[in-house]
Each structure stands twice: as structure tokens, then as C-alpha cells.
Design a protein around this motif. Structure first.
Motif, mmCIF file in Angstrom:
data_model
loop_
_atom_site.group_PDB
_atom_site.id
_atom_site.type_symbol
_atom_site.label_atom_id
_atom_site.label_comp_id
_atom_site.label_asym_id
_atom_site.label_seq_id
_atom_site.Cartn_x
_atom_site.Cartn_y
_atom_site.Cartn_z
ATOM 1 N N GLU A 1 -1.772 14.285 2.278
ATOM 2 C CA GLU A 1 -1.843 12.961 1.670
ATOM 3 C C GLU A 1 -2.735 12.966 0.429
ATOM 4 N N SER B 1 -4.779 10.740 -2.666
ATOM 5 C CA SER B 1 -5.508 9.472 -2.794
ATOM 6 C C SER B 1 -4.586 8.411 -3.371
ATOM 7 N N ASP B 2 -4.732 7.180 -2.869
ATOM 8 C CA ASP B 2 -3.929 6.063 -3.353
ATOM 9 C C ASP B 2 -4.840 4.884 -3.666
ATOM 10 N N LYS C 1 -6.777 12.257 -0.147
ATOM 11 C CA LYS C 1 -7.141 11.058 0.610
ATOM 12 C C LYS C 1 -8.058 11.391 1.780
ATOM 13 N N ASP D 1 -0.437 10.697 -11.303
ATOM 14 C CA ASP D 1 -0.182 9.667 -10.285
ATOM 15 C C ASP D 1 -1.479 9.226 -9.612
ATOM 16 N N VAL D 2 -2.325 10.189 -9.259
ATOM 17 C CA VAL D 2 -3.597 9.856 -8.610
ATOM 18 C C VAL D 2 -4.520 9.127 -9.587
ATOM 19 N N ALA E 1 -3.585 5.561 -9.766
ATOM 20 C CA ALA E 1 -4.066 4.825 -8.594
ATOM 21 C C ALA E 1 -5.551 4.498 -8.725
#
Length: 450
Positions: free
Chosen positions: A64, A66-67, A183, A248-249, A252
Motif C-alpha cells: 500500500e 500513502s494516500d 502507508k 501520485d503520492v 496525495a
């Protein structure tokens, strides 16, 4: 006696046999070169584009990333801890800050910024810029100037969390460590933890009592799930992660930090971050791709030179020159891998399978920290043993090693193929020239006519 010239049938048979050998040599060389070039292009493309899931799996046992939710939890936890430390400076009776109370604040801040590395507690760590006292990190405000600008806010959070997530300044998020990208967290020692330790008195296997940093927004590796020790120089590892995953991270992170921004603003910031990532890798990409590109051109020209019409043209010379350049730049491409790239990172890991304490520290402690994932006695992480003691490769390091070997192997095959092609082309040019000399117009019969 002088050798007699071959009769036409015998000459035809000799020419056919030699042509067959030359074609076989050329085809063999082209196959070697094509396989080598394919390996080089494929390995170069993947070597600096390893999926971030592999990094997180090796780091925490979970893929997973990080979001937004995990980053918000991280910011809220940091804000809460920061507020507790800064509140110690205020005397409850008078509501004023005193020197004695400031000392308590300093101790609290240093406890939650354990490795400040010669920097004062008000410069970096959980209490960086203590004059900014608003406890709400999302929309934080300076009491004198009001809400911080985005650049000031990024500077504040980079100062607070920089040592923990591996970011030295607001523009250095490309080199962040796995704490930022992933994450979940390993149930192992982690440097510069700004949070209170987790209560780990459960006695479960793989959990080190009193040494585990909290994991806001995520979870610690549960018992029975394996992870690996990672090299402490995270900037090297970050170079091999796919730029798209990083972007992408990072998006976020911005969405958690600046929720008031529009979707378009977040997308533009992500786009600029992605461009910077590609720019950082472009030089290495050029070095790794120019060799196989020139080798491909040389191979095609050499094949064309086997045609009689081209054999006595400039094509063989052009093919030879391109082949020399291709070989030279292929060897140059090995340099960044050996001295400044994948080989340098791979050399930081040790093979530990079959070794035990004291050579390998696993589930034991030294004077500084506890180790759950195995490390060699000199501090190098183990490549082939995970936290459960299983003989399994670190998935992130394994992928880098495979593509590093693939590029080098491809380069060697490409050089061998070009040598074969050059040999075939050189002989073909000589034979075509000899045939032209022996024709009526240019050879022995023409001289007799004179």
C-alpha cells in the motif's frame, strides 16, 4: 607452376560455399546484437522505473502507498504532538512563557526529534519554527501575519518532518524515504521518530518492546508478515522508483496539505513534479540508450552491406564507424551502473543466509537500537533473509539487480554480435571487389585486349 584459374563451375561452387558461411556469420551476429539491444532497452526502461509497491513491500511487508487519508492522519498526529510540546512553555498560572518552562519545551522537542545532527531544536524537528503556534497544521497560521502562504507552509512541514521522511527542503521530495511513500510501517527501529512509542508489551514475535515508532494513517507490520531491512541512504533507492508512482503520492500529500486547492491546481503541481523527476533521470537515460541505439544502426547498415550492390559502396565503412561508436558507448554505459548506479546500491546489501548471531543481528539489540529485520554486523542490511528468518530475496533490490544484470549482459551480447557482423561485411566487400577486378572490363581479359 602458376596456379590455374578455377573453371566457371568450380568458381561458382566456391562462391556459393563462401557466401553461405558469410550469411551464417552475419545472421548469427545479428541475432546476438538484436537480443543484446533488446535486453539493454528493456532493462534501461525498467531499471529506473521499479514500481513503488516493491519498495513498500520490502520496507513494511505491505504494497500500500500513502494516500490522502494517511497523510491527513500523519499531519494531525504531528500537530497534536507539536502543540503538547509548545504548550509546556506557557505557565498555566500567568499564561506567559518563562525561561524555565521553555527548557521543558526544549526537552520535549528534543525527545521527539532524536537525531537532529548539529541543528537546534527550533530549526528542525517537531518544534521547528516555534513562533508559529497554531495547532491546526491544515491551514496553519502565523499569529503575526495570518495564514501561511503555500511556500511557507511547505517550508514549515519540511522542517518539522524533514528528518523523519528524508526531505531536506521543500523542493527535495523526489529523494524522500519510504516513510513518506509507504502507508504502512515495519515493526522495527525507525530513525528520527517524532511520535510517542507504541505500547508493545504483548510479547508477540517480531515486536520489539519499547522501540516501535507509531504509524499514523497506517499500521505496523502484523506478526507473520515479512519485511526486509533497507539501506539507510534512501536517496539512492528513491532514484530507481517509477516517476508516475512518486507523482501520485506527492499529489496525495498536496491534497492533504492544501485541501482548499482546486483539482486543476493539484494536477498542475503533480505535472511539474513528474517533469522534474523525468529531468533528473534523463541524463542516465541518455547514457544507457545511446549505446544500443548506435549498435542497432550499425547492425542494419552491416546487413545492407552484404548485398553486392552495397558491398563496394561507403556502406561497409559507415557500418564500421557506427559499430565502433556503439561498442565504445556501450562500454561507457556500464560506468554509471558500476560506479554511480545500481551496482553501487547493490553493494550495500549483504548475503546473510546461513549466518547467525553475532555475524547477523536478527531479533537482537546493540547499543543503539533494536533489529527485527536481519542486518549484517557492520550495519549492512541483509538481501536474502527477511524478518521471519526466511531465505527470500528483497523484492525491491532483486528487481534492480535483475535489470542491472540484464543491461550488462545485453551490452556484452551486442558487442559480440557487432564483431560477427563486421567480420562478415569485411570479407564480403573484399570478395565483391575481387570479382569486379576479374571482369572483362577491369580484369585479365581487358589487359590482354590492350
Amino acid at each position: 607452376p602458376a596456379p590455374q584459374p578455377l573453371s566457371p563451375p568450380a568458381a561458382s561452387m566456391a562462391w556459393t560455399a563462401m557466401s553461405y558461411v558469410r550469411v551464417c556469420v552475419a545472421v548469427t551476429g545479428f541475432i546476438f546484437m538484436a537480443v543484446g539491444v533488446s535486453l539493454q532497452f528493456g532493462s534501461a526502461d525498467h531499471l529506473y522505473g521499479v514500481p513503488m509497491e516493491h519498495l513498500c513491500q520490502a520496507y513494511s511487508g505491505s504494497k500500500e502507498l500513502s494516500d490522502v487519508a494517511s497523510f491527513k492522519a500523519l499531519l494531525e498526529t504531528v500537530a497534536d504532538q507539536r502543540s503538547k510540546c509548545l504548550a509546556l512553555a506557557i505557565d498555566p498560572a500567568t499564561g506567559q512563557r518563562t525561561d524555565e518552562r521553555w527548557q521543558q519545551t526544549a526537552e520535549c522537542c528534543m525527545d521527539h526529534s532524536p537525531e537532529r545532527r548539529r541543528r537546534e531544536w527550533w530549526i528542525t524537528g517537531i518544534c521547528a519554527k516555534p513562533w508559529i503556534t497554531d495547532p491546526d497544521l491544515i491551514g496553519v497560521a502565523d499569529p503575526d501575519t495570518g495564514p501561511l502562504s503555500p511556500s511557507d507552509a511547505m517550508d514549515l512541514y519540511s522542517s518539522i518532518l524533514g528528518d523523519f521522511i528524508g526531505v531536506s527542503e521543500p523542493g527535495a521530495y523526489l529523494d524522500a524515504n519510504a516513510e513518506f511513500w509507504c502507508k504502512n510501517c515495519p515493526n522495527d527501529y525507525r530513525q528520527n521518530c517524532p511520535f510517542d512509542m507504541v505500547d508493545t508489551d504483548s510479547g508477540e514475535d517480531g515486536v520489539q518492546t519499547g522501540e516501535l515508532c507509531d504509524c499514523p494513517g497506517g499500521s505496523l507490520t502484523p506478526p507473520g508478515e515479512a519485511f526486509w531491512a533497507m539501506d539507510s541512504d534512501h536517496t539512492i533507492s528513491a532514484d530507481y522508483v517509477k516517476c508516475g508512482d512518486k507523482a501520485d503520492v506527492y499529489e496525495a500529500w498536496l491534497q492533504a496539505l492544501f485541501p482548499e486547492w482546486s483539482t486543476e491546481q493539484h494536477s498542475k503541481a503533480k505535472s511539474r513534479f513528474l517533469t522534474r523527476c523525468w529531468e533528473n533521470k534523463s541524463f542516465l537515460g541518455y547514457i544507457l540508450s545511446v549505446g544500443p541505439t548506435l549498435s542497432t544502426i550499425a547492425g542494419l547498415i552491416c546487413l545492407a552491406s552484404l548485398i553486392p550492390y552495397c558491398a563496394n559502396s561507403p556502406c561497409p565503412t559507415i557500418g564500421f564507424n557506427f559499430a565502433m561508436l556503439g561498442i565504445a558507448l556501450t562500454l561507457v554505459g556500464f560506468w554509471p551502473l558500476s560506479f554511480a548506479g545500481a551496482s553501487r546500491m547493490l553493494s550495500r546489501y549483504n548475503f546473510c543466509y546461513g549466518l547467525s548471531d553475532p555475524l547477523v543481528l536478527n531479533m537482537t539489540s546493540d547499543s543503539r537500537q533494536y533489529h527485527s529485520a536481519p542486518v549484517f554486523f557492520n550495519g549492512n542490511p541483509c538481501y536474502d533473509v527477511n524478518s521471519l528468518g526466511e531465505h527470500k530475496w528483497n523484492p525491491f533490490v532483486e528487481e534492480i539487480g535483475v535489470f542491472n544484470s540484464g543491461y550488462v549482459t545485453g551490452g556484452v551480447l551486442s558487442i559480440i554480435g557487432l564483431v560477427f557482423l563486421l567480420s562478415a561485411v569485411s570479407k564480403s566487400s573484399d570478395i565483391v571487389l575481387e570479382q569486379k577486378v576479374q571482369t572483362k572490363e577491369n580484369g585479365r581479359d581487358a589487359n590482354e585486349g590492350l
